[in-house]
Design a protein around this motif. Sequence first.
Motif, mmCIF file in Angstrom:
data_model
loop_
_atom_site.group_PDB
_atom_site.id
_atom_site.type_symbol
_atom_site.label_atom_id
_atom_site.label_comp_id
_atom_site.label_asym_id
_atom_site.label_seq_id
_atom_site.Cartn_x
_atom_site.Cartn_y
_atom_site.Cartn_z
ATOM 1 N N GLN A 211 55.227 79.227 55.994
ATOM 2 C CA GLN A 211 55.012 78.387 54.803
ATOM 3 C C GLN A 211 55.999 78.405 53.797
ATOM 4 O O GLN A 211 55.747 77.591 53.012
ATOM 5 N N ARG A 212 56.943 79.115 53.969
ATOM 6 C CA ARG A 212 58.138 79.188 52.913
ATOM 7 C C ARG A 212 59.616 79.300 53.715
ATOM 8 O O ARG A 212 60.130 80.126 53.891
ATOM 9 N N ILE A 213 59.850 77.829 53.824
ATOM 10 C CA ILE A 213 61.157 77.724 54.628
ATOM 11 C C ILE A 213 62.123 77.468 53.676
ATOM 12 O O ILE A 213 62.128 76.725 52.700
ATOM 13 N N ASP B 24 59.661 82.998 54.592
ATOM 14 C CA ASP B 24 59.114 83.405 55.857
ATOM 15 C C ASP B 24 60.184 82.971 56.986
ATOM 16 O O ASP B 24 59.983 83.117 58.265
ATOM 17 N N LEU B 25 61.026 81.903 56.982
ATOM 18 C CA LEU B 25 61.980 81.515 57.770
ATOM 19 C C LEU B 25 62.975 80.742 57.200
ATOM 20 O O LEU B 25 62.996 79.925 56.118
ATOM 21 N N VAL C 134 60.862 75.660 50.569
ATOM 22 C CA VAL C 134 60.567 76.126 49.046
ATOM 23 C C VAL C 134 61.983 76.174 48.469
ATOM 24 O O VAL C 134 62.028 76.082 47.268
ATOM 25 N N GLY C 135 63.078 76.119 49.403
ATOM 26 C CA GLY C 135 64.622 76.296 48.730
ATOM 27 C C GLY C 135 65.569 75.449 49.643
ATOM 28 O O GLY C 135 65.390 75.545 50.864
ATOM 29 N N THR C 136 66.573 74.954 49.212
ATOM 30 C CA THR C 136 67.651 74.203 50.013
ATOM 31 C C THR C 136 69.011 74.417 49.038
ATOM 32 O O THR C 136 69.172 74.893 48.093
ATOM 33 N N ALA C 137 70.196 74.196 49.764
ATOM 34 C CA ALA C 137 71.180 74.242 49.172
ATOM 35 C C ALA C 137 71.779 72.947 49.141
ATOM 36 O O ALA C 137 71.307 72.132 49.831
ATOM 37 N N GLN D 279 73.028 88.955 56.842
ATOM 38 C CA GLN D 279 72.517 89.016 55.568
ATOM 39 C C GLN D 279 71.156 88.348 55.638
ATOM 40 O O GLN D 279 70.223 88.486 55.035
ATOM 41 N N LEU D 280 71.407 87.045 55.969
ATOM 42 C CA LEU D 280 70.336 85.970 56.071
ATOM 43 C C LEU D 280 69.068 86.564 56.773
ATOM 44 O O LEU D 280 67.928 86.567 56.338
ATOM 45 N N SER D 281 69.374 87.075 58.065
ATOM 46 C CA SER D 281 68.287 87.610 59.080
ATOM 47 C C SER D 281 67.550 88.848 58.495
ATOM 48 O O SER D 281 66.436 89.127 58.784
ATOM 49 N N ALA D 282 68.404 89.584 57.657
ATOM 50 C CA ALA D 282 67.731 90.729 56.880
ATOM 51 C C ALA D 282 66.753 90.404 55.890
ATOM 52 O O ALA D 282 65.745 90.960 55.474
ATOM 53 N N ILE D 283 66.936 88.950 55.185
ATOM 54 C CA ILE D 283 65.888 88.543 54.428
ATOM 55 C C ILE D 283 64.563 87.985 54.983
ATOM 56 O O ILE D 283 63.513 88.280 54.496
ATOM 57 N N ALA D 284 64.940 87.230 56.181
ATOM 58 C CA ALA D 284 63.722 86.432 56.913
ATOM 59 C C ALA D 284 64.497 86.158 58.312
ATOM 60 O O ALA D 284 65.562 86.149 58.427
ATOM 61 N N PRO D 285 63.366 85.927 59.223
ATOM 62 C CA PRO D 285 63.784 85.375 60.421
ATOM 63 C C PRO D 285 64.723 84.149 60.145
ATOM 64 O O PRO D 285 64.392 83.198 59.476
ATOM 65 N N THR D 286 65.662 83.894 60.839
ATOM 66 C CA THR D 286 66.958 83.081 60.491
ATOM 67 C C THR D 286 67.313 82.413 61.924
ATOM 68 O O THR D 286 67.721 83.109 62.874
ATOM 69 N N ILE D 287 67.207 80.970 61.896
ATOM 70 C CA ILE D 287 67.548 80.233 62.945
ATOM 71 C C ILE D 287 68.870 79.527 62.580
ATOM 72 O O ILE D 287 69.125 78.739 61.755
#
Length: 305
Positions: free
Chosen positions: A46-48, A112-113, A68-71, A127-135
Amino acid sequence: MVFSFILIVACQPTGLQQTNESQVKPTECQMVQHKLGEICMPINPQRIVALDPRHLADPLLALGIEPVGTAIYVYQGEEGLAGLTAYDIEGIEINGDAYQPSLEKIVILKPDLIFALDFAHEQIYQQLSAIAPTILMDWKKNYSFKTTLQYLAQIVDRETKADKVISQYQQRIETLQAQLDRKPEEIEVTLLVYFGGKFAISSQFHRSYEIFSDIGLSNKTAPAEGEQTISREVLDQYDADVLFIMNYEAEPESFFLENPLIASLDAVKNNRAYFVDPDKWSANGPIGVNRMLDDLFQYLPQTTK
Protein backbone atom coordinates in the motif's frame (compact mmCIF):
# COMPACT_ATOMS: atom_id res chain seq x y z
CA MET A 1 15.01 10.08 15.92
CA VAL A 2 15.23 9.72 12.15
CA PHE A 3 18.92 10.60 12.20
CA SER A 4 19.57 7.96 14.84
CA PHE A 5 17.74 5.38 12.82
CA ILE A 6 19.82 6.12 9.74
CA LEU A 7 23.01 5.73 11.75
CA ILE A 8 21.82 2.33 12.94
CA VAL A 9 20.91 1.34 9.38
CA ALA A 10 24.32 2.36 8.10
CA CYS A 11 26.16 0.45 10.80
CA GLN A 12 24.01 -2.69 10.97
CA PRO A 13 22.36 -3.21 7.58
CA THR A 14 22.29 -7.01 7.63
CA GLY A 15 20.82 -7.40 11.08
CA LEU A 16 18.12 -4.83 10.47
CA GLN A 17 17.21 -6.37 7.15
CA GLN A 18 16.69 -9.73 8.84
CA THR A 19 14.60 -8.13 11.58
CA ASN A 20 12.47 -6.30 9.04
CA GLU A 21 11.81 -9.40 6.99
CA SER A 22 11.13 -11.51 10.05
CA GLN A 23 8.27 -9.19 11.00
CA VAL A 24 6.39 -10.23 7.86
CA LYS A 25 4.63 -13.56 8.28
CA PRO A 26 5.12 -16.04 5.41
CA THR A 27 1.35 -16.08 4.80
CA GLU A 28 1.33 -12.29 4.34
CA CYS A 29 4.05 -11.99 1.74
CA GLN A 30 5.26 -13.44 -1.53
CA MET A 31 8.76 -14.26 -2.66
CA VAL A 32 10.12 -12.12 -5.49
CA GLN A 33 13.39 -12.58 -7.36
CA HIS A 34 15.45 -9.51 -8.21
CA LYS A 35 19.02 -8.68 -9.16
CA LEU A 36 20.48 -9.29 -5.70
CA GLY A 37 18.47 -12.39 -4.84
CA GLU A 38 15.06 -12.90 -3.33
CA ILE A 39 12.86 -10.93 -0.96
CA CYS A 40 9.50 -11.49 0.69
CA MET A 41 7.28 -8.55 -0.22
CA PRO A 42 3.72 -7.77 0.91
CA ILE A 43 1.07 -9.39 -1.24
CA ASN A 44 -0.78 -6.09 -1.65
CA PRO A 45 1.68 -3.28 -0.88
CA GLN A 46 0.00 0.00 0.00
CA ARG A 47 2.94 2.33 0.54
CA ILE A 48 5.38 2.00 -2.36
CA VAL A 49 8.42 4.22 -2.80
CA ALA A 50 9.84 4.42 -6.34
CA LEU A 51 13.35 5.85 -6.40
CA ASP A 52 13.37 6.99 -10.03
CA PRO A 53 10.76 9.00 -11.96
CA ARG A 54 11.13 7.58 -15.45
CA HIS A 55 12.07 3.93 -14.87
CA LEU A 56 9.89 3.31 -11.82
CA ALA A 57 7.34 6.00 -10.94
CA ASP A 58 6.10 6.52 -14.51
CA PRO A 59 5.33 2.84 -15.24
CA LEU A 60 3.76 2.37 -11.80
CA LEU A 61 1.48 5.35 -12.42
CA ALA A 62 0.62 3.94 -15.84
CA LEU A 63 -0.42 0.73 -14.06
CA GLY A 64 -2.73 2.72 -11.82
CA ILE A 65 -0.48 2.58 -8.76
CA GLU A 66 0.45 5.85 -7.05
CA PRO A 67 3.64 5.63 -5.02
CA VAL A 68 3.75 7.47 -1.69
CA GLY A 69 7.21 8.73 -2.60
CA THR A 70 9.52 9.09 -5.57
CA ALA A 71 12.90 10.61 -6.35
CA ILE A 72 13.53 13.11 -9.13
CA TYR A 73 16.48 14.29 -11.21
CA VAL A 74 18.41 17.44 -10.40
CA TYR A 75 20.67 19.06 -13.00
CA GLN A 76 22.36 22.40 -12.37
CA GLY A 77 19.76 23.16 -9.73
CA GLU A 78 16.86 22.37 -12.05
CA GLU A 79 14.46 19.57 -11.18
CA GLY A 80 13.55 17.04 -13.86
CA LEU A 81 10.82 14.42 -14.05
CA ALA A 82 11.86 12.76 -17.33
CA GLY A 83 8.52 12.67 -19.09
CA LEU A 84 6.28 13.18 -16.10
CA THR A 85 4.77 16.51 -15.04
CA ALA A 86 4.15 18.13 -11.69
CA TYR A 87 0.49 17.23 -12.12
CA ASP A 88 1.38 13.53 -12.50
CA ILE A 89 3.16 13.43 -9.15
CA GLU A 90 0.86 15.77 -7.25
CA GLY A 91 0.50 14.42 -3.72
CA ILE A 92 3.57 12.18 -4.02
CA GLU A 93 6.41 13.01 -1.63
CA ILE A 94 9.79 13.80 -3.18
CA ASN A 95 12.66 11.79 -1.68
CA GLY A 96 15.50 13.84 -3.13
CA ASP A 97 17.71 13.21 -6.17
CA ALA A 98 17.27 9.85 -7.90
CA TYR A 99 21.02 9.28 -7.62
CA GLN A 100 21.19 10.31 -3.97
CA PRO A 101 17.78 9.70 -2.41
CA SER A 102 17.17 10.86 1.13
CA LEU A 103 17.01 7.86 3.46
CA GLU A 104 15.59 10.09 6.17
CA LYS A 105 12.62 11.08 4.00
CA ILE A 106 12.04 7.47 2.99
CA VAL A 107 11.95 6.38 6.63
CA ILE A 108 9.32 9.01 7.44
CA LEU A 109 7.04 7.63 4.70
CA LYS A 110 7.00 4.17 6.34
CA PRO A 111 6.97 2.28 3.03
CA ASP A 112 6.05 -1.37 2.81
CA LEU A 113 7.90 -1.80 -0.51
CA ILE A 114 10.74 0.06 -2.25
CA PHE A 115 11.61 -0.14 -5.93
CA ALA A 116 15.21 0.81 -6.75
CA LEU A 117 17.60 0.65 -9.72
CA ASP A 118 20.88 -1.22 -9.85
CA PHE A 119 22.92 1.56 -11.50
CA ALA A 120 21.83 4.16 -8.94
CA HIS A 121 21.02 2.36 -5.71
CA GLU A 122 23.00 -0.86 -5.41
CA GLN A 123 25.48 0.87 -3.09
CA ILE A 124 22.73 1.72 -0.59
CA TYR A 125 20.69 -1.45 -1.02
CA GLN A 126 21.34 -2.70 2.51
CA GLN A 127 20.18 0.58 4.02
CA LEU A 128 17.06 0.59 1.85
CA SER A 129 16.19 -3.03 2.63
CA ALA A 130 16.50 -2.24 6.34
CA ILE A 131 13.71 0.29 5.91
CA ALA A 132 11.40 -1.97 3.86
CA PRO A 133 11.58 -4.91 1.44
CA THR A 134 13.47 -3.55 -1.57
CA ILE A 135 13.45 -4.78 -5.15
CA LEU A 136 16.53 -3.78 -7.16
CA MET A 137 15.68 -3.78 -10.86
CA ASP A 138 18.30 -4.85 -13.37
CA TRP A 139 18.06 -1.86 -15.68
CA LYS A 140 19.84 -3.26 -18.75
CA LYS A 141 17.60 -6.32 -18.75
CA ASN A 142 14.57 -4.05 -18.71
CA TYR A 143 15.72 -0.97 -20.60
CA SER A 144 12.79 -1.13 -23.04
CA PHE A 145 9.90 0.78 -21.57
CA LYS A 146 7.67 -2.18 -22.46
CA THR A 147 9.77 -4.76 -20.62
CA THR A 148 10.10 -2.42 -17.62
CA LEU A 149 6.33 -2.07 -17.52
CA GLN A 150 5.80 -5.82 -17.79
CA TYR A 151 8.42 -6.52 -15.14
CA LEU A 152 6.79 -4.19 -12.62
CA ALA A 153 3.30 -5.34 -13.60
CA GLN A 154 4.19 -8.94 -12.83
CA ILE A 155 5.40 -7.95 -9.36
CA VAL A 156 2.33 -5.86 -8.47
CA ASP A 157 -0.16 -8.16 -10.22
CA ARG A 158 -1.19 -5.70 -12.95
CA GLU A 159 -0.23 -7.71 -16.04
CA THR A 160 -3.60 -7.24 -17.72
CA LYS A 161 -3.29 -3.48 -17.28
CA ALA A 162 0.25 -3.56 -18.73
CA ASP A 163 -1.00 -5.40 -21.81
CA LYS A 164 -3.68 -2.76 -22.27
CA VAL A 165 -1.19 0.11 -21.95
CA ILE A 166 1.14 -1.45 -24.52
CA SER A 167 -1.76 -2.20 -26.85
CA GLN A 168 -2.94 1.42 -26.69
CA TYR A 169 0.59 2.60 -27.48
CA GLN A 170 0.79 0.26 -30.46
CA GLN A 171 -2.56 1.53 -31.75
CA ARG A 172 -1.20 5.07 -31.64
CA ILE A 173 1.88 3.93 -33.57
CA GLU A 174 -0.33 2.43 -36.27
CA THR A 175 -2.43 5.58 -36.45
CA LEU A 176 0.69 7.69 -36.95
CA GLN A 177 2.06 5.33 -39.60
CA ALA A 178 -1.19 5.60 -41.55
CA GLN A 179 -1.02 9.42 -41.50
CA LEU A 180 2.55 9.78 -42.77
CA ASP A 181 3.03 11.19 -46.25
CA ARG A 182 5.19 8.23 -47.25
CA LYS A 183 6.32 4.87 -45.95
CA PRO A 184 7.93 5.21 -42.52
CA GLU A 185 11.22 3.71 -43.68
CA GLU A 186 11.47 6.46 -46.32
CA ILE A 187 11.60 9.17 -43.63
CA GLU A 188 15.06 9.82 -42.20
CA VAL A 189 15.29 11.18 -38.68
CA THR A 190 18.12 12.31 -36.43
CA LEU A 191 18.15 13.16 -32.74
CA LEU A 192 21.08 15.23 -31.48
CA VAL A 193 21.82 16.22 -27.90
CA TYR A 194 23.36 19.61 -27.09
CA PHE A 195 25.05 19.43 -23.71
CA GLY A 196 28.00 21.24 -22.18
CA GLY A 197 28.58 23.28 -25.34
CA LYS A 198 28.88 20.19 -27.56
CA PHE A 199 26.68 18.06 -29.77
CA ALA A 200 26.35 14.37 -29.07
CA ILE A 201 24.52 11.26 -30.18
CA SER A 202 22.59 9.65 -27.37
CA SER A 203 23.37 6.16 -26.12
CA GLN A 204 21.63 3.05 -27.40
CA PHE A 205 19.36 3.11 -24.35
CA HIS A 206 17.71 6.41 -25.23
CA ARG A 207 13.99 5.90 -25.69
CA SER A 208 13.92 7.60 -29.08
CA TYR A 209 15.58 4.57 -30.68
CA GLU A 210 12.75 2.31 -29.53
CA ILE A 211 10.02 4.72 -30.63
CA PHE A 212 11.61 5.45 -34.01
CA SER A 213 12.04 1.70 -34.53
CA ASP A 214 8.42 0.97 -33.57
CA ILE A 215 7.24 3.51 -36.13
CA GLY A 216 9.67 2.10 -38.71
CA LEU A 217 11.55 5.35 -39.35
CA SER A 218 15.06 5.40 -40.80
CA ASN A 219 17.30 6.60 -37.97
CA LYS A 220 20.55 8.19 -39.19
CA THR A 221 22.26 7.94 -35.80
CA ALA A 222 23.74 4.57 -34.96
CA PRO A 223 23.39 4.00 -31.21
CA ALA A 224 26.53 3.50 -29.14
CA GLU A 225 27.09 2.11 -25.64
CA GLY A 226 27.35 5.64 -24.27
CA GLU A 227 26.82 9.18 -25.51
CA GLN A 228 29.14 9.96 -28.42
CA THR A 229 30.32 13.56 -28.84
CA ILE A 230 30.50 14.86 -32.41
CA SER A 231 31.97 18.08 -33.79
CA ARG A 232 29.97 20.72 -35.61
CA GLU A 233 32.09 20.06 -38.71
CA VAL A 234 30.47 16.65 -39.21
CA LEU A 235 26.87 17.66 -38.53
CA ASP A 236 26.09 17.34 -42.23
CA GLN A 237 26.57 13.57 -41.87
CA TYR A 238 23.51 13.55 -39.65
CA ASP A 239 21.31 15.70 -41.85
CA ALA A 240 17.87 14.13 -42.23
CA ASP A 241 14.32 14.74 -43.35
CA VAL A 242 13.51 15.61 -39.74
CA LEU A 243 16.07 16.78 -37.18
CA PHE A 244 15.37 16.84 -33.44
CA ILE A 245 17.64 18.69 -31.02
CA MET A 246 17.55 18.24 -27.25
CA ASN A 247 18.99 21.52 -26.00
CA TYR A 248 20.03 20.94 -22.38
CA GLU A 249 21.75 24.33 -22.18
CA ALA A 250 18.55 26.29 -22.90
CA GLU A 251 20.27 28.28 -25.64
CA PRO A 252 17.90 30.32 -27.85
CA GLU A 253 17.06 28.73 -31.19
CA SER A 254 18.90 31.56 -32.95
CA PHE A 255 22.12 30.36 -31.29
CA PHE A 256 21.89 27.26 -33.48
CA LEU A 257 20.11 28.48 -36.59
CA GLU A 258 22.51 31.37 -37.15
CA ASN A 259 25.48 29.00 -37.18
CA PRO A 260 26.37 28.39 -40.86
CA LEU A 261 27.16 24.70 -40.23
CA ILE A 262 23.66 24.19 -38.88
CA ALA A 263 21.83 26.62 -41.15
CA SER A 264 23.16 24.74 -44.20
CA LEU A 265 21.45 21.48 -43.20
CA ASP A 266 18.51 20.45 -45.40
CA ALA A 267 16.36 19.82 -42.33
CA VAL A 268 16.85 23.44 -41.29
CA LYS A 269 16.29 24.81 -44.80
CA ASN A 270 13.06 22.83 -45.07
CA ASN A 271 11.87 23.96 -41.63
CA ARG A 272 12.06 20.42 -40.32
CA ALA A 273 14.45 21.07 -37.43
CA TYR A 274 12.72 20.94 -34.06
CA PHE A 275 13.96 21.76 -30.57
CA VAL A 276 12.33 19.26 -28.24
CA ASP A 277 12.02 19.47 -24.46
CA PRO A 278 15.02 17.57 -23.02
CA ASP A 279 13.11 16.56 -19.90
CA LYS A 280 10.13 15.26 -21.86
CA TRP A 281 12.41 13.43 -24.29
CA SER A 282 14.24 11.70 -21.44
CA ALA A 283 11.19 9.55 -20.73
CA ASN A 284 11.27 5.83 -20.14
CA GLY A 285 7.74 5.08 -18.97
CA PRO A 286 4.46 4.83 -20.92
CA ILE A 287 3.23 8.24 -19.77
CA GLY A 288 6.37 10.05 -20.90
CA VAL A 289 6.77 7.94 -24.04
CA ASN A 290 3.26 8.88 -25.16
CA ARG A 291 4.18 12.54 -24.71
CA MET A 292 7.18 12.01 -26.98
CA LEU A 293 4.79 10.37 -29.42
CA ASP A 294 2.56 13.48 -29.23
CA ASP A 295 5.52 15.49 -30.55
CA LEU A 296 6.07 13.02 -33.38
CA PHE A 297 2.42 13.35 -34.40
CA GLN A 298 3.07 17.08 -34.64
CA TYR A 299 6.48 17.06 -36.32
CA LEU A 300 6.66 14.10 -38.69
CA PRO A 301 5.53 14.88 -42.27
CA GLN A 302 1.94 13.81 -42.73
CA THR A 303 -0.39 13.61 -45.69
CA THR A 304 -2.74 16.54 -46.26
CA LYS A 305 -5.53 14.33 -47.58
